[in-house]
Design an enzyme around this catalytic site. Structure first.
Site, PDB file in Angstrom:
ATOM      1  N   CYS A  86      85.770  94.031  42.701  1.00 52.98           N
ATOM      2  CA  CYS A  86      87.175  94.440  42.889  1.00 52.98           C
ATOM      3  C   CYS A  86      87.695  95.225  41.685  1.00 52.98           C
ATOM      4  O   CYS A  86      88.176  96.340  41.819  1.00 52.98           O
ATOM      5  CB  CYS A  86      88.055  93.231  43.146  1.00 52.98           C
ATOM      6  SG  CYS A  86      87.786  92.508  44.783  1.00 52.98           S
ATOM      7  N   HIS A  87      87.622  94.622  40.490  1.00 50.41           N
ATOM      8  CA  HIS A  87      88.194  95.291  39.320  1.00 50.41           C
ATOM      9  C   HIS A  87      87.265  95.300  38.120  1.00 50.41           C
ATOM     10  O   HIS A  87      87.693  95.465  36.989  1.00 50.41           O
ATOM     11  CB  HIS A  87      89.539  94.653  38.958  1.00 50.41           C
ATOM     12  CG  HIS A  87      90.492  94.618  40.108  1.00 50.41           C
ATOM     13  ND1 HIS A  87      90.652  93.513  40.898  1.00 50.41           N
ATOM     14  CD2 HIS A  87      91.294  95.574  40.640  1.00 50.41           C
ATOM     15  CE1 HIS A  87      91.524  93.778  41.862  1.00 50.41           C
ATOM     16  NE2 HIS A  87      91.930  95.023  41.728  1.00 50.41           N
ATOM     17  N   GLY A  88      85.980  95.057  38.383  1.00 51.84           N
ATOM     18  CA  GLY A  88      84.975  95.270  37.361  1.00 51.84           C
ATOM     19  C   GLY A  88      84.852  94.213  36.274  1.00 51.84           C
ATOM     20  O   GLY A  88      84.451  94.512  35.149  1.00 51.84           O
TER      21      GLY A  88
ATOM     22  N   PRO B 185      88.943  92.829  33.394  1.00 46.34           N
ATOM     23  CA  PRO B 185      90.314  92.316  33.314  1.00 46.34           C
ATOM     24  C   PRO B 185      90.453  90.792  33.446  1.00 46.34           C
ATOM     25  O   PRO B 185      91.515  90.259  33.173  1.00 46.34           O
ATOM     26  CB  PRO B 185      91.010  93.012  34.483  1.00 46.34           C
ATOM     27  CG  PRO B 185      89.931  93.260  35.479  1.00 46.34           C
ATOM     28  CD  PRO B 185      88.671  93.479  34.695  1.00 46.34           C
TER      29      PRO B 185
END
Lengths: 190, 439
Positions: free
Chosen positions: A154-156, A169
């Site tokens: 999703c956001h690494g 994150p």
């Protein structure tokens, strides 16, 4: 209320001197406040059941723990089971993965934790984690990222072989659920 | 009584809002300063009770819908789960199921009040008709709601009522199939009934808004039936009727709570604790108590179509009542003859309810068998319901029109205040004749 009293304030009232009972502002205030409190108490008393009904129900809580047989998991393999509606990673770590995890104990971790604290004593090969990214709840996949562990598409966010956050994150390591070994090959989770 | 406004914005914000959205002015004029006849008795408090019950049913219903599953295989179990496992589900389900009964109890008292005091007469015909619409919507909502727990009574009640539509010549069977969404009451039926059960209460709330609007044009009727003639006849709604309604609501809630906490299943049917089985009908099918009188009328007629027509006719009659009543005197307080027939009418409604709860061929007085006339046993419930149904219709279509033409009413007071003031010799010293003038 008080404006019904002519030429008198509450202070001037001497017991027994009140001309008409209903004109005593203290008594009226008391009735108003008592009625208000009673109404508030009723609303407040009803509000809790109406809020609490959205919390997990009795049968939901009763099904909240599962047992799992580790015998099915080969070395280097990961099994995903559903627990409390979420994926649970049950990983049989290879010695190499364990080595890497212990080596990273001293490095600059965002959410410091030793590898030893993330498995049961003497059971270093068994890593059991809640499989939801601590960023926003997506399910990370194993084998991606630079640390040999998990990568969240999703956001690494990148986790190492101990499930600790290393990059991206997410603020926390992958959560270790409450579990206990019932026997050498059987665990009870939750 | 409408059109005036005594609202004065007190703060800068209220002034600012008043020129943009005068909602505070509206609230003030509607529930604070609204001039209300000063002689309303406790029979006039059921409007407030009903507003509260509608709110309770909507709030508890929205909560139940969070846990209920509208599927034939899961509906029954999901209701049991609500009662056993959901936090406070026993309370919320109990409030909702018993709330329906309390809602109907209040609406019947409200309607009998209207009948007795002639509240339906000009200029309040539209107000009365809107009330009848609300009542019809309530019946629909209660019926759909009763199907949802998917017990034996739910299922077979739904079968019986939907089959009533089949009595319509030519198109009846097609409409029934359309209602079912299949060949019988099944999953499709349960799903649409759930949807409609959720929808109708909001329609009721809308019509209640119109009902209150229509009430606030001529203002409340009152036990004397005499029009308000001066400001002396009225008091502001708050605090006089907010407090009176509040007290009535408190007493009503005690009764409601007694059912919810001490006998939550007393008003339900034991057969509804058995999951619906389309293959077996329970020995004795009955609706909930509040629909029993209409059920008795339905069964009083040995012809399917006529039974259906009379049952719906019993409700349809209420809509035209304002034009059936020929009496110029509103309140039965001054109509002793009409009062007598009215009390018999109330009795007839109760007797019909009693009949609806029993099998048609059961004996009313057990052990008495001497009332056989030809094929008819006048001691059976079917004959008692025929007598009751006959009186029900005669009361509206014959007695009410005739009474207005032939009865001699008592003298009606000149104003609302007059009967009060004529008793002023008996009022205790120090009491004020116009309480609204104080302060």
């Amino acid at each position: 209320m008080a404006d019904t009293v002519v030429g008198a304030t509450a202070d001037l009232h001497v017991p027994g001197s009140s001309p008409v009972d209903g004109d005593d502002p203290n008594r009226r205030d008391f009735i108003h406040i008592a009625a208000g409190v009673a109404a508030l108490g009723l609303v407040g008393g009803l509000a809790w059941p109406f809020i609490d009904q959205m919390n997990p129900a009795g049968d939901t809580l009763a099904l909240a723990s599962i047992e799992f047989d580790l015998g099915k998991v080969e070395a280097g393999q990961q099994v995903v089971v559903k627990w409390r509606g979420k994926p649970l990673f049950v990983r049989n770590r290879t010695p190499k993965e364990i080595q890497e995890a212990i080596k990273a104990d001293g490095s600059d971790l965002r959410d410091p934790a030793t590898d030893e604290s993330r498995h049961k004593p003497g059971k270093a090969q068994w890593l059991i984690l809640v499989g939801t990214c601590t960023h926003l709840g997506c399910v990370p996949t194993f084998g991606g990222g630079d640390y040999g562990g998990w990568f969240c598409p999703c956001h690494g966010s990148v986790y190492d072989t101990s499930g600790r956050i290393r990059k991206g994150p997410a603020p926390k390591n992958l959560e270790v659920p409450d579990y206990a070994f019932l026997s050498d090959t059987k665990v009870k989770i939750g | 009584m409408s059109g005036h406004s005594t609202y004065e914005p007190k703060s800068g914000f209220e002034r600012w809002l008043d020129t943009r959205l005068p909602i505070l002015r509206f609230a003030n004029d509607t529930i604070v300063t609204f001039p209300t006849p000063k002689n309303l008795n406790y029979w006039y408090t059921f409007g407030g009770v009903l507003a509260l019950m509608l709110g309770v049913q909507i709030v508890t219903g929205i909560i139940l819908a969070m846990h209920y599953v509208p599927h034939v295989d899961m509906a029954f179990a999901s209701v049991q789960r609500i009662k056993r496992d959901v936090n406070y589900g026993w309370l919320i389900q109990g409030l909702h199921a018993n709330g329906a009964s309390m809602f109907f109890l209040a609406v019947y008292l409200h309607m009998f009040r209207g009948l007795y005091y002639g509240s339906y007469k000009a200029p309040r015909e539209v107000l009365w008709i809107l009330g009848c619409v609300i009542y019809l919507l309530m019946i629909g909502t209660a019926f759909f709601g009763y199907v949802l727990p998917w017990g034996q009574m739910s299922f077979h009640g739904a079968v019986v009522i939907t089959n009533l539509i089949g009595a319509i010549p030519m198109v009846g069977p097609s409409i029934t199939t359309w209602l079912w969404g299949g060949f019988a009451v099944d999953d499709a039926t349960l799903n649409r009934f759930f949807s409609l059960h959720y929808l109708l209460p909001f329609m009721i709330a809308g019509v209640v808004g119109l009902h209150i609007w229509a009430l606030h044009v001529p203002g409340n009727s009152n036990p004397t039936g005499v029009n308000v003639s001066s400001a002396q006849d009225t008091v502001p709604f708050h605090p006089y009727y907010t407090v009176k309604d509040g007290f009535a609501i408190s007493v009503f809630l005690l009764l409601y709570a007694a059912f919810v906490f001490y006998m939550p299943d007393a008003l339900g049917d034991a057969a509804n604790y058995v999951q619906a089985n389309p293959l077996v009908t329970p020995a004795h099918i009955v609706p909930e108590w509040y629909l029993l009188p209409f059920y008795a009328i339905l069964r009083a007629v040995p012809n399917k179509l006529m039974g259906v027509i009379l049952m719906f006719g019993a409700i349809a009659t209420l809509f035209v009542l304002p034009w059936l009543d020929t009496s110029k005197v509103r309140s039965m307080r001054y109509r002793p003859t009409a009062r007598l027939y009215f009390l018999i009418f109330v009795l007839a409604c109760i007797v019909l309810g009693f009949c609806g709860a029993h099998a048609p061929d059961d004996l009313v007085i057990p052990g008495v068998s001497g009332l056989q006339v030809g094929d008819a046993n006048l001691n059976s419930f079917v004959w008692l319901s025929r007598i009751g149904a006959l009186y029900y219709f005669a009361y509206f279509w014959v007695i009410t029109p005739a009474l207005g033409l032939f009865e001699t009413p008592l003298p009606v007071p000149e104003s609302i205040s007059e009967p009060v003031l004529s008793h002023s010799a008996m009022t205790p010293a120090g009491a004020v004749a116009s309480p609204e003038k104080r302060g």
